[in-house]
Structures are given as C-alpha cells and as structure tokens.
Design a protein around this motif. Structure first.
Motif, PDB file in Angstrom:
ATOM      1  N   CYS A 172       0.910  -1.167  -0.229  1.00  0.00           N
ATOM      2  CA  CYS A 172      -0.367  -0.039  -0.017  1.00  0.00           C
ATOM      3  C   CYS A 172       0.935   1.474  -0.479  1.00  0.00           C
ATOM      4  CB  CYS A 172      -1.029  -0.224   1.370  1.00  0.00           C
ATOM      5  SG  CYS A 172      -1.444  -1.189   1.338  1.00  0.00           S
ATOM      6  N   LEU A 173       0.505   2.164  -0.907  1.00  0.00           N
ATOM      7  CA  LEU A 173       1.367   3.581  -0.746  1.00  0.00           C
ATOM      8  C   LEU A 173       0.297   4.815  -0.435  1.00  0.00           C
ATOM      9  CD1 LEU A 173       3.658   5.183  -1.544  1.00  0.00           C
ATOM     10  CD2 LEU A 173       2.980   4.959  -4.626  1.00  0.00           C
ATOM     11  N   ASN A 174       0.862   5.098   0.975  1.00  0.00           N
ATOM     12  CA  ASN A 174      -0.074   5.572   1.217  1.00  0.00           C
ATOM     13  C   ASN A 174       0.960   7.429   0.574  1.00  0.00           C
ATOM     14  OD1 ASN A 174      -2.306   6.392   2.598  1.00  0.00           O
ATOM     15  ND2 ASN A 174      -1.639   5.317   4.207  1.00  0.00           N
ATOM     16  N   ALA A 175       0.062   8.384  -0.526  1.00  0.00           N
ATOM     17  CA  ALA A 175       0.883   9.516  -0.511  1.00  0.00           C
ATOM     18  C   ALA A 175      -0.413  10.720  -0.331  1.00  0.00           C
ATOM     19  CB  ALA A 175       1.087   9.477  -2.319  1.00  0.00           C
ATOM     20  N   SER A 176      -0.152  11.535   0.645  1.00  0.00           N
ATOM     21  CA  SER A 176      -1.142  11.813   1.677  1.00  0.00           C
ATOM     22  C   SER A 176      -0.023  13.481   1.343  1.00  0.00           C
ATOM     23  CB  SER A 176      -2.199  11.648   2.659  1.00  0.00           C
ATOM     24  OG  SER A 176      -0.606  11.618   3.763  1.00  0.00           O
ATOM     25  N   GLY A 177      -1.019  14.170   2.486  1.00  0.00           N
ATOM     26  CA  GLY A 177      -0.633  15.554   2.508  1.00  0.00           C
ATOM     27  C   GLY A 177       0.756  15.886   3.732  1.00  0.00           C
ATOM     28  N   ALA A 178       0.325  15.110   4.705  1.00  0.00           N
ATOM     29  CA  ALA A 178       1.251  14.273   5.462  1.00  0.00           C
ATOM     30  C   ALA A 178       2.478  14.054   5.742  1.00  0.00           C
ATOM     31  CB  ALA A 178       0.381  15.235   7.032  1.00  0.00           C
ATOM     32  N   ASN A 179       2.128  12.811   4.934  1.00  0.00           N
ATOM     33  CA  ASN A 179       2.421  11.522   4.588  1.00  0.00           C
ATOM     34  C   ASN A 179       3.315  11.324   3.717  1.00  0.00           C
ATOM     35  OD1 ASN A 179       2.250  10.290   7.460  1.00  0.00           O
ATOM     36  ND2 ASN A 179       0.554  11.091   7.368  1.00  0.00           N
ATOM     37  N   ALA A 180       4.282   9.723   3.705  1.00  0.00           N
ATOM     38  CA  ALA A 180       4.020   9.070   1.836  1.00  0.00           C
ATOM     39  C   ALA A 180       5.241   8.144   2.728  1.00  0.00           C
ATOM     40  CB  ALA A 180       5.111  10.399   1.346  1.00  0.00           C
ATOM     41  N   HIS A 181       4.021   7.056   2.947  1.00  0.00           N
ATOM     42  CA  HIS A 181       5.498   5.860   2.558  1.00  0.00           C
ATOM     43  C   HIS A 181       4.587   4.989   2.583  1.00  0.00           C
ATOM     44  CE1 HIS A 181       1.973   6.196   6.675  1.00  0.00           C
ATOM     45  NE2 HIS A 181       1.428   5.909   5.777  1.00  0.00           N
ATOM     46  N   LEU A 182       5.492   3.421   2.211  1.00  0.00           N
ATOM     47  CA  LEU A 182       5.229   2.069   1.755  1.00  0.00           C
ATOM     48  C   LEU A 182       4.700   1.096   2.855  1.00  0.00           C
ATOM     49  CD1 LEU A 182       7.299   2.637  -1.160  1.00  0.00           C
ATOM     50  CD2 LEU A 182       4.715   1.757  -1.853  1.00  0.00           C
TER      51      LEU A 182
ATOM     52  N   THR B   4       9.138  15.376   5.117  1.00  0.00           N
ATOM     53  CA  THR B   4       8.011  15.965   4.751  1.00  0.00           C
ATOM     54  C   THR B   4       6.926  15.164   4.094  1.00  0.00           C
ATOM     55  OG1 THR B   4       8.094  17.317   2.838  1.00  0.00           O
ATOM     56  CG2 THR B   4       8.247  18.206   4.760  1.00  0.00           C
ATOM     57  N   GLY B   5       5.936  15.169   4.372  1.00  0.00           N
ATOM     58  CA  GLY B   5       5.058  13.985   3.175  1.00  0.00           C
ATOM     59  C   GLY B   5       5.245  14.962   2.131  1.00  0.00           C
ATOM     60  N   VAL B   6       4.246  14.176   1.261  1.00  0.00           N
ATOM     61  CA  VAL B   6       4.428  14.282  -0.793  1.00  0.00           C
ATOM     62  C   VAL B   6       3.561  15.691  -0.810  1.00  0.00           C
ATOM     63  CG1 VAL B   6       3.597  12.554  -1.185  1.00  0.00           C
ATOM     64  CG2 VAL B   6       4.437  13.272  -2.666  1.00  0.00           C
ATOM     65  N   GLY B   7       2.579  15.636  -0.562  1.00  0.00           N
ATOM     66  CA  GLY B   7       1.696  17.136  -0.356  1.00  0.00           C
ATOM     67  C   GLY B   7       1.704  17.911   0.751  1.00  0.00           C
ATOM     68  N   ASN B   8       2.128  18.032   1.155  1.00  0.00           N
ATOM     69  CA  ASN B   8       2.459  18.763   1.574  1.00  0.00           C
ATOM     70  C   ASN B   8       4.453  19.767   1.585  1.00  0.00           C
ATOM     71  OD1 ASN B   8       1.390  19.062   3.931  1.00  0.00           O
ATOM     72  ND2 ASN B   8       3.046  18.594   5.537  1.00  0.00           N
ATOM     73  N   ALA B   9       4.610  18.309   0.622  1.00  0.00           N
ATOM     74  CA  ALA B   9       6.445  19.423   0.301  1.00  0.00           C
ATOM     75  C   ALA B   9       6.013  20.013  -1.240  1.00  0.00           C
ATOM     76  CB  ALA B   9       7.202  17.545  -0.455  1.00  0.00           C
ATOM     77  N   ILE B  10       4.492  19.373  -2.159  1.00  0.00           N
ATOM     78  CA  ILE B  10       4.617  20.008  -3.534  1.00  0.00           C
ATOM     79  C   ILE B  10       3.431  21.545  -2.613  1.00  0.00           C
ATOM     80  CG2 ILE B  10       2.650  19.822  -4.916  1.00  0.00           C
ATOM     81  CD1 ILE B  10       3.192  16.862  -4.636  1.00  0.00           C
ATOM     82  N   ASP B  11       2.828  21.348  -1.354  1.00  0.00           N
ATOM     83  CA  ASP B  11       2.439  22.625  -1.191  1.00  0.00           C
ATOM     84  C   ASP B  11       3.271  24.140  -0.548  1.00  0.00           C
ATOM     85  OD1 ASP B  11      -0.217  21.579  -1.565  1.00  0.00           O
ATOM     86  OD2 ASP B  11      -0.135  20.796   0.616  1.00  0.00           O
ATOM     87  N   LYS B  12       4.786  22.923  -0.202  1.00  0.00           N
ATOM     88  CA  LYS B  12       5.351  24.381   0.079  1.00  0.00           C
ATOM     89  C   LYS B  12       5.963  24.816  -0.823  1.00  0.00           C
ATOM     90  CE  LYS B  12       7.118  22.512   4.393  1.00  0.00           C
ATOM     91  NZ  LYS B  12       7.673  21.126   4.980  1.00  0.00           N
ATOM     92  N   PHE B  13       6.002  24.446  -1.971  1.00  0.00           N
ATOM     93  CA  PHE B  13       7.286  24.821  -3.111  1.00  0.00           C
ATOM     94  C   PHE B  13       5.965  26.074  -3.563  1.00  0.00           C
ATOM     95  CE2 PHE B  13       6.137  24.687  -8.036  1.00  0.00           C
ATOM     96  CZ  PHE B  13       7.352  24.983  -8.157  1.00  0.00           C
ATOM     97  N   THR B  14       4.587  25.415  -3.798  1.00  0.00           N
ATOM     98  CA  THR B  14       3.269  26.280  -4.731  1.00  0.00           C
ATOM     99  C   THR B  14       3.743  27.778  -3.620  1.00  0.00           C
ATOM    100  OG1 THR B  14       1.637  25.401  -3.653  1.00  0.00           O
ATOM    101  CG2 THR B  14       2.289  24.705  -5.719  1.00  0.00           C
ATOM    102  N   ARG B  15       3.617  27.476  -2.158  1.00  0.00           N
ATOM    103  CA  ARG B  15       3.640  28.831  -1.459  1.00  0.00           C
ATOM    104  C   ARG B  15       4.500  29.829  -1.790  1.00  0.00           C
ATOM    105  NH1 ARG B  15       1.758  25.532   2.744  1.00  0.00           N
ATOM    106  NH2 ARG B  15       4.194  25.454   3.963  1.00  0.00           N
ATOM    107  N   HIS B  16       6.306  29.510  -2.151  1.00  0.00           N
ATOM    108  CA  HIS B  16       6.689  29.666  -2.997  1.00  0.00           C
ATOM    109  C   HIS B  16       6.436  30.835  -3.544  1.00  0.00           C
ATOM    110  CE1 HIS B  16      11.057  31.030  -2.713  1.00  0.00           C
ATOM    111  NE2 HIS B  16      10.856  31.016  -4.400  1.00  0.00           N
ATOM    112  N   LEU B  17       5.197  30.824  -4.751  1.00  0.00           N
ATOM    113  CA  LEU B  17       4.993  30.937  -5.830  1.00  0.00           C
ATOM    114  C   LEU B  17       3.745  31.639  -5.471  1.00  0.00           C
ATOM    115  CD1 LEU B  17       4.962  27.943  -8.546  1.00  0.00           C
ATOM    116  CD2 LEU B  17       6.197  29.997  -8.037  1.00  0.00           C
ATOM    117  N   ASP B  18       3.271  32.202  -4.243  1.00  0.00           N
ATOM    118  CA  ASP B  18       2.099  32.595  -4.293  1.00  0.00           C
ATOM    119  C   ASP B  18       0.436  31.969  -5.070  1.00  0.00           C
ATOM    120  OD1 ASP B  18       3.475  34.733  -2.127  1.00  0.00           O
ATOM    121  OD2 ASP B  18       3.910  35.702  -3.745  1.00  0.00           O
ATOM    122  N   TRP B  19       0.739  30.680  -4.760  1.00  0.00           N
ATOM    123  CA  TRP B  19      -0.723  30.097  -5.089  1.00  0.00           C
ATOM    124  C   TRP B  19      -0.789  29.773  -4.264  1.00  0.00           C
ATOM    125  CZ3 TRP B  19       1.581  26.283 -10.019  1.00  0.00           C
ATOM    126  CH2 TRP B  19       2.455  27.273 -11.030  1.00  0.00           C
TER     127      TRP B  19
END
Ligand code: ATP
Length: 338
Positions: free
Chosen positions: A135-145, A162-177
């Motif tokens: 099982c792959l959990n790819a969520s905001g605060a987590n990423a694990h198998l 960091t979790g995978v979603g949180n990592a992506i969200d941090k990147f988009t915050r840098h873009l002010d999205w």
C-alpha cells in the motif's frame, strides 16, 4: 450495521454514514481553506469547532431519513461511532474526539478509534478486493509504503522528511499560489518540459526537502514555472514509483493499492499503473472522494473494527497525534492473515 464516521485530522471537517447492508457510504464535508499560506493548526481547529458538529448533525439527519435496512422509525440512527484518533493535528483531533464521544454516549453505542492512515489504505484494499497488497500512502502529511504481515501493517519505506503533499504545497507557497498546491502543479505541468532536479531515494526511503529547495531556486533563477512543475512531478512521483516497485519485489506481492490526497494526481496513477503493468501486478486506486481526507473511509474501517469488537472506552479514547500505522494491531482481518 450503520456507522457514523467523523474525520478532522487537518483540513476536512467531515462526517459520513456507512451502511454495511446496503453497502452505501454518504459523506458530508466542509473543507478548511486557509486565506493565505498553508494549514494553520489554530485556524484549522477553529474550523473544526464550527464545522464538525454541523457535519455530524447533517449525517445523523441523513441516517434518520434512511430506511435501507428497514429499521423502525424510533430505532437508533447508527450502531457505532468511529472517529479519526490520529495521526493528525492535536487541536483538531481533540475536537473530533469530543464530538465522537458525545454522540456515542448520547446514543449509547460503541466508540471506535480509527487510525487515519490505515483508513486511507483499507478503503482501497477493500474496494479492490486485494488480499495482501503493498500500500502506497501519498497524502499531505505522509508518504510511506506498507505491507501486511503477522497481524500488522509493516513500514517498508517512508519519507525521511516531509509528506509528499506538504512538500508540493511548500513549493507552491513560494509561488504565492493558494492552498492546496497539488492540483495547481498538476495543471501547470501539462505545458511543461523536463529539467533536472535532485532525485533522492536511499534504499526504501526517500526525501523531498532537497528537490523542493531546488525547485524554488529554479523558479527564482528564471526557469519556466511549467517546466519546474512538470519536472517536480516526474521526479517526486518517480521516487514513489521506484520504491513501490521495490516493495512489491521485496514482499513478492503482485497487488498495489494507492491511498491519500496526492493519489488524485493522474500522472502519479499513470506511473504506478504502468510500473505494475510491466511486472504483471494489479494496481488499484479508490475513487477520488475516498482518496482525499474524508469520513467515509473512517466509517468503513470503523464498521469492520466494530464488527471485530475493536471498540474503545470513552475514558481511554485520548487522541494520538503521532500514531504510526505499524503500531496498530489489525483486529479486523483475523482469518485473512498472510
Ligand atoms: P494526511 O492524510 O497525511 O493527514 P492531509 O490531511 O494533508 O494528509 P489529504 O487529503 O490526504 O490530506 O491530502 C491533501 C494533499 O493532497 C495536499 O497536500 C494537496 O496539495 C494534495 N493534492 C490534492 N490534489 C492533488 C493533485 N491533483 N495532485 C497532487 N497533489 C494533490
């Protein structure tokens, strides 16, 4: 059996009714959307305080109006109350637990404390009908198998930061999205081309912090945002796919299930499906309403736990903000052990 599920680990104030006889799950959700930046724990808890009782009332009204199992008008609307006990934001979890305890005591029905991450996975395992998937959990605060063995889910590999979603969200915050960033990166990636970014897999574990810093730097250096978004997805999802494949190989399983909000991303699902196809394995992702945080998955797993007698006394039902899925005894799968 009819079970009320209540979810509120981070952003989704959600209640659901799962009816095991009719095999229906009706979900009612009020999402917290930060005005700026990411999820602020105090603001999220404020949202839960207002929205959880409303969603619970709506779900119970719905249950009272449902006659699928032919119960009399004065019967209890539900037979058990299941709630997200952890992992998640402590202030949010405490509001959810208070609501769950109140309803369970008022109706005098059992209380079930559900591990949110196992709910993400079990909903996919159940809908796929898989016996022993990775099982792959790819969520905001987590990423694990996770793999299942000897009455527990075992952690096969996980993020080192960091979790995978949180990592992506941090990147988009840098873009002010605005939050959440994942869907915006997915849309922007459609017009992008490949640029090199760091790719960090160490054995069965992986790391996202280096790639996010590099992605922010690339944008600051003038690389087209679409190209960075495209490459971010290729690298991050490539890492998850590589480790998922290694987990299949390690366990000998030929079934892969996806869970978590990032699982709504079509490119991630495409990569995982292609990898499974190439090795003759089956791949399953549940429908989107069950991928992102939702109370439906809590009610579904809660029903299985209640049927197995895995309930919790109110006085022992404290929340567990750091509850790891491999620490949960899997009571609801007895006789299915592999
Ligand atoms: P957890 O379940 O670990 O507590 P969570 O509460 O943050 O995490 P989820 O609903 O599982 O919640 O996932 C939310 C995450 O999913 C956010 O980080 C969001 O950016 C991401 N996400 C949503 N849609 C997509 C998408 N299409 N592509 C990539 N990421 C997405």
């Amino acid at each position: 059996m009819r079970v009320l599920g209540i979810e509120g680990t981070a952003w989704a104030a959600s209640a659901a009714i799962h009816d095991t006889e009719a095999d229906t799950t009706d979900i009612f959700t009020d999402a917290y959307a930060p005005e700026s930046g990411g999820i602020h724990p105090r603001e999220a808890a404020e949202h839960m305080r207002g929205a959880v009782p409303t969603q619970v009332a709506t779900a119970l009204d719905h249950a009272r109006g449902t006659v699928s199992d032919g119960r009399p008008d004065d019967a209890l609307p539900v037979d058990a109350v299941a709630f997200s006990r952890g992992p998640g934001l402590g202030p949010c979890l405490r509001i959810v637990a208070t609501a769950a305890r109140t309803v369970a005591q008022r109706l005098d029905v059992p209380l079930v404390g559900v591990n949110h991450m196992l709910a993400h996975l079990e909903i996919g395992r159940a809908s796929a009908g898989f016996s022993s998937p990775v099982c792959l959990n790819a969520s905001g605060a987590n990423a694990h198998l996770l793999g299942y063995h000897g009455g527990r889910y075992r952690m096969l590999g996980e993020t080192m930061d960091t979790g995978v979603g949180n990592a992506i969200d941090k990147f988009t915050r840098h873009l002010d999205w605005s939050h959440p960033g994942g869907p915006k990166v997915e849309a922007a990636a459609e017009d992008g081309e490949y640029v090199d970014l760091p790719y960090v897999v160490k054995g069965m574990d992986f790391s996202f912090s280096g790639i996010m810093s590099a992605a922010k730097q690339a944008v600051d250096d003038g690389v087209a945002v679409e190209d960075v978004c495209f490459s971010l997805q290729e690298h991050v999802f490539g890492m998850l796919t590589e480790v998922a494949e290694r987990a299949l190989s390690l366990t000998g399983s030929d079934e892969l299930v996806l869970g978590g909000g990032v699982g709504q991303n079509a490119r991630l699902r495409e990569m995982l499906a292609e990898m499974c196809d190439q090795r003759g394995a089956s791949f399953h992702a549940p429908e989107p309403r069950f991928l992102r945080d939702n109370a439906g998955m809590i009610a579904v797993l809660g029903a299985r736990m209640a049927a197995a007698g895995d309930t919790v006394a109110v006085e022992e039902s404290r929340v567990r903000p750091n509850w790891r899925p491999n620490d949960v005894p899997v009571t609801w799968r007895s006789g299915e052990d592999v």
